[in-house]
Design a protein around this motif. Structure first.
Motif, PDB file in Angstrom:
ATOM      1  N   VAL A   4     -63.572  10.269  63.198  1.00  0.00           N
ATOM      2  CA  VAL A   4     -64.452  11.396  62.560  1.00  0.00           C
ATOM      3  C   VAL A   4     -63.690  12.091  61.623  1.00  0.00           C
ATOM      4  N   LEU A   5     -64.105  11.992  60.282  1.00  0.00           N
ATOM      5  CA  LEU A   5     -63.522  13.143  59.446  1.00  0.00           C
ATOM      6  C   LEU A   5     -64.401  14.410  59.169  1.00  0.00           C
ATOM      7  N   VAL A   6     -63.844  15.509  59.171  1.00  0.00           N
ATOM      8  CA  VAL A   6     -64.477  16.735  59.250  1.00  0.00           C
ATOM      9  C   VAL A   6     -63.919  17.318  57.875  1.00  0.00           C
ATOM     10  N   ILE A   7     -64.825  17.562  56.805  1.00  0.00           N
ATOM     11  CA  ILE A   7     -64.521  18.258  55.398  1.00  0.00           C
ATOM     12  C   ILE A   7     -65.219  19.473  55.420  1.00  0.00           C
ATOM     13  N   GLU A   8     -64.463  20.603  55.623  1.00  0.00           N
ATOM     14  CA  GLU A   8     -64.989  22.022  55.711  1.00  0.00           C
ATOM     15  C   GLU A   8     -63.950  22.990  55.113  1.00  0.00           C
ATOM     16  N   ASP A   9     -64.254  23.939  54.219  1.00  0.00           N
ATOM     17  CA  ASP A   9     -63.261  24.612  53.583  1.00  0.00           C
ATOM     18  C   ASP A   9     -62.922  25.979  54.361  1.00  0.00           C
ATOM     19  N   GLU A  10     -64.012  26.212  55.220  1.00  0.00           N
ATOM     20  CA  GLU A  10     -63.689  27.428  56.373  1.00  0.00           C
ATOM     21  C   GLU A  10     -62.984  27.156  57.429  1.00  0.00           C
ATOM     22  N   ALA A  11     -61.646  27.386  57.547  1.00  0.00           N
ATOM     23  CA  ALA A  11     -60.849  27.063  58.743  1.00  0.00           C
ATOM     24  C   ALA A  11     -61.364  27.272  60.021  1.00  0.00           C
ATOM     25  N   PRO A  12     -61.964  28.548  60.061  1.00  0.00           N
ATOM     26  CA  PRO A  12     -62.431  28.426  61.777  1.00  0.00           C
ATOM     27  C   PRO A  12     -63.755  27.325  62.074  1.00  0.00           C
ATOM     28  N   ILE A  13     -64.495  26.997  61.146  1.00  0.00           N
ATOM     29  CA  ILE A  13     -65.471  26.048  61.331  1.00  0.00           C
ATOM     30  C   ILE A  13     -64.806  24.502  61.496  1.00  0.00           C
ATOM     31  N   ARG A  14     -64.133  24.586  60.511  1.00  0.00           N
ATOM     32  CA  ARG A  14     -63.159  23.270  60.490  1.00  0.00           C
ATOM     33  C   ARG A  14     -62.382  23.049  61.833  1.00  0.00           C
ATOM     34  N   ASN A  15     -61.679  24.003  62.256  1.00  0.00           N
ATOM     35  CA  ASN A  15     -61.160  23.945  63.567  1.00  0.00           C
ATOM     36  C   ASN A  15     -62.029  23.814  64.673  1.00  0.00           C
ATOM     37  N   ASN A  16     -62.905  24.671  64.743  1.00  0.00           N
ATOM     38  CA  ASN A  16     -63.935  24.369  65.885  1.00  0.00           C
ATOM     39  C   ASN A  16     -64.693  23.007  65.991  1.00  0.00           C
ATOM     40  N   LEU A  17     -64.892  22.519  64.956  1.00  0.00           N
ATOM     41  CA  LEU A  17     -65.599  21.118  65.081  1.00  0.00           C
ATOM     42  C   LEU A  17     -64.566  20.378  65.362  1.00  0.00           C
ATOM     43  N   SER A  18     -63.318  20.274  64.897  1.00  0.00           N
ATOM     44  CA  SER A  18     -61.987  19.438  65.230  1.00  0.00           C
ATOM     45  C   SER A  18     -62.054  19.412  66.819  1.00  0.00           C
ATOM     46  N   ARG A  19     -61.729  20.674  67.165  1.00  0.00           N
ATOM     47  CA  ARG A  19     -61.730  20.791  68.808  1.00  0.00           C
ATOM     48  C   ARG A  19     -62.840  20.229  69.512  1.00  0.00           C
ATOM     49  N   LEU A  20     -64.299  20.601  69.090  1.00  0.00           N
ATOM     50  CA  LEU A  20     -65.290  19.959  69.797  1.00  0.00           C
ATOM     51  C   LEU A  20     -65.462  18.568  69.779  1.00  0.00           C
ATOM     52  N   LEU A  21     -65.227  17.603  68.863  1.00  0.00           N
ATOM     53  CA  LEU A  21     -65.420  16.501  68.398  1.00  0.00           C
ATOM     54  C   LEU A  21     -64.054  15.713  69.471  1.00  0.00           C
ATOM     55  N   SER A  22     -63.016  16.494  69.206  1.00  0.00           N
ATOM     56  CA  SER A  22     -61.840  15.741  69.952  1.00  0.00           C
ATOM     57  C   SER A  22     -62.167  15.958  71.412  1.00  0.00           C
ATOM     58  N   ALA A  23     -62.821  17.094  71.914  1.00  0.00           N
ATOM     59  CA  ALA A  23     -63.120  17.154  73.428  1.00  0.00           C
ATOM     60  C   ALA A  23     -63.952  16.083  73.907  1.00  0.00           C
ATOM     61  N   GLU A  24     -64.828  15.710  72.889  1.00  0.00           N
ATOM     62  CA  GLU A  24     -65.815  14.627  73.315  1.00  0.00           C
ATOM     63  C   GLU A  24     -65.256  13.074  73.034  1.00  0.00           C
ATOM     64  N   GLY A  25     -64.016  12.961  72.968  1.00  0.00           N
ATOM     65  CA  GLY A  25     -63.099  11.992  72.751  1.00  0.00           C
ATOM     66  C   GLY A  25     -63.157  11.048  71.474  1.00  0.00           C
ATOM     67  N   TYR A  26     -63.284  11.886  70.312  1.00  0.00           N
ATOM     68  CA  TYR A  26     -63.292  11.401  69.127  1.00  0.00           C
ATOM     69  C   TYR A  26     -61.773  11.424  68.403  1.00  0.00           C
ATOM     70  N   ASP A  27     -61.301  10.446  67.749  1.00  0.00           N
ATOM     71  CA  ASP A  27     -60.391  10.715  67.130  1.00  0.00           C
ATOM     72  C   ASP A  27     -60.991  11.624  65.832  1.00  0.00           C
ATOM     73  N   VAL A  28     -60.131  12.911  65.706  1.00  0.00           N
ATOM     74  CA  VAL A  28     -60.654  13.693  64.427  1.00  0.00           C
ATOM     75  C   VAL A  28     -59.593  13.661  63.411  1.00  0.00           C
ATOM     76  N   ILE A  29     -60.002  13.751  62.108  1.00  0.00           N
ATOM     77  CA  ILE A  29     -59.034  13.963  61.093  1.00  0.00           C
ATOM     78  C   ILE A  29     -59.880  15.089  60.255  1.00  0.00           C
ATOM     79  N   ALA A  30     -59.136  16.177  59.769  1.00  0.00           N
ATOM     80  CA  ALA A  30     -59.882  17.242  58.934  1.00  0.00           C
ATOM     81  C   ALA A  30     -59.261  17.376  57.479  1.00  0.00           C
ATOM     82  N   ALA A  31     -60.020  17.512  56.523  1.00  0.00           N
ATOM     83  CA  ALA A  31     -59.663  18.091  55.336  1.00  0.00           C
ATOM     84  C   ALA A  31     -60.427  19.386  54.873  1.00  0.00           C
ATOM     85  N   ALA A  32     -59.512  20.359  54.197  1.00  0.00           N
ATOM     86  CA  ALA A  32     -59.603  21.551  53.835  1.00  0.00           C
ATOM     87  C   ALA A  32     -60.728  21.744  52.469  1.00  0.00           C
TER      88      ALA A  32
END
Length: 127
Positions: A4-32
């Motif tokens: 899952v690619l998370v594209i979010e300019d707000e770092a706290p939201i991007r980081n929370n989404l990444s942690r949440l999806l990673s905890a569910e077992g997804y491989d998460v990549i993010a872009a700012a």
């Protein structure tokens, strides 16, 4: 494992989404930002994209248009995530080709349901 690619300019939201999806077992990549998200999607070809709409320079609509114009990324499901709960904005997002639309703040369960729905359900490890 599904990516899952998370594209979010707000770092706290991007980081929370990444942690949440990673905890569910997804491989998460993010872009700012949108431009980085387009480049990452083209390079990594994720299974799903969660994208903010309101970002500076390259907004979510421009991201979606660029990805839909590229045969390599055109079929990747994209979920818009935005603070706007306006019905017209939601309609515009869906008519633009987004697969779904969530408003911030979102319930974790709602996000996970939408992600699973567009990734074919089941657990990430089973894919």
């Amino acid at each position: 494992m599904q990516t899952v690619l998370v594209i979010e300019d707000e770092a706290p939201i991007r980081n929370n989404l990444s942690r949440l999806l990673s905890a569910e077992g997804y491989d998460v990549i993010a872009a700012a930002d949108g431009a980085g998200g387009i480049a990452t999607a083209r390079d990594r070809r994720p299974d799903l994209i969660v994208c903010d709409i309101r970002m500076p320079q390259v907004d979510g609509y421009k991201v979606l248009a660029a990805l839909r114009d590229d045969p390599g990324t055109a079929a990747i499901p994209l979920i818009f995530l935005t603070a706007s709960a306006d019905r017209d904005e939601r309609q515009r997002g869906l008519e633009s080709g987004a697969h779904d639309y969530l408003t911030k703040p979102f319930r974790v369960q709602d996000l996970l349901e939408v992600v699973r729905k567009h990734l074919g359900g089941g657990t990430p490890e089973a894919r």
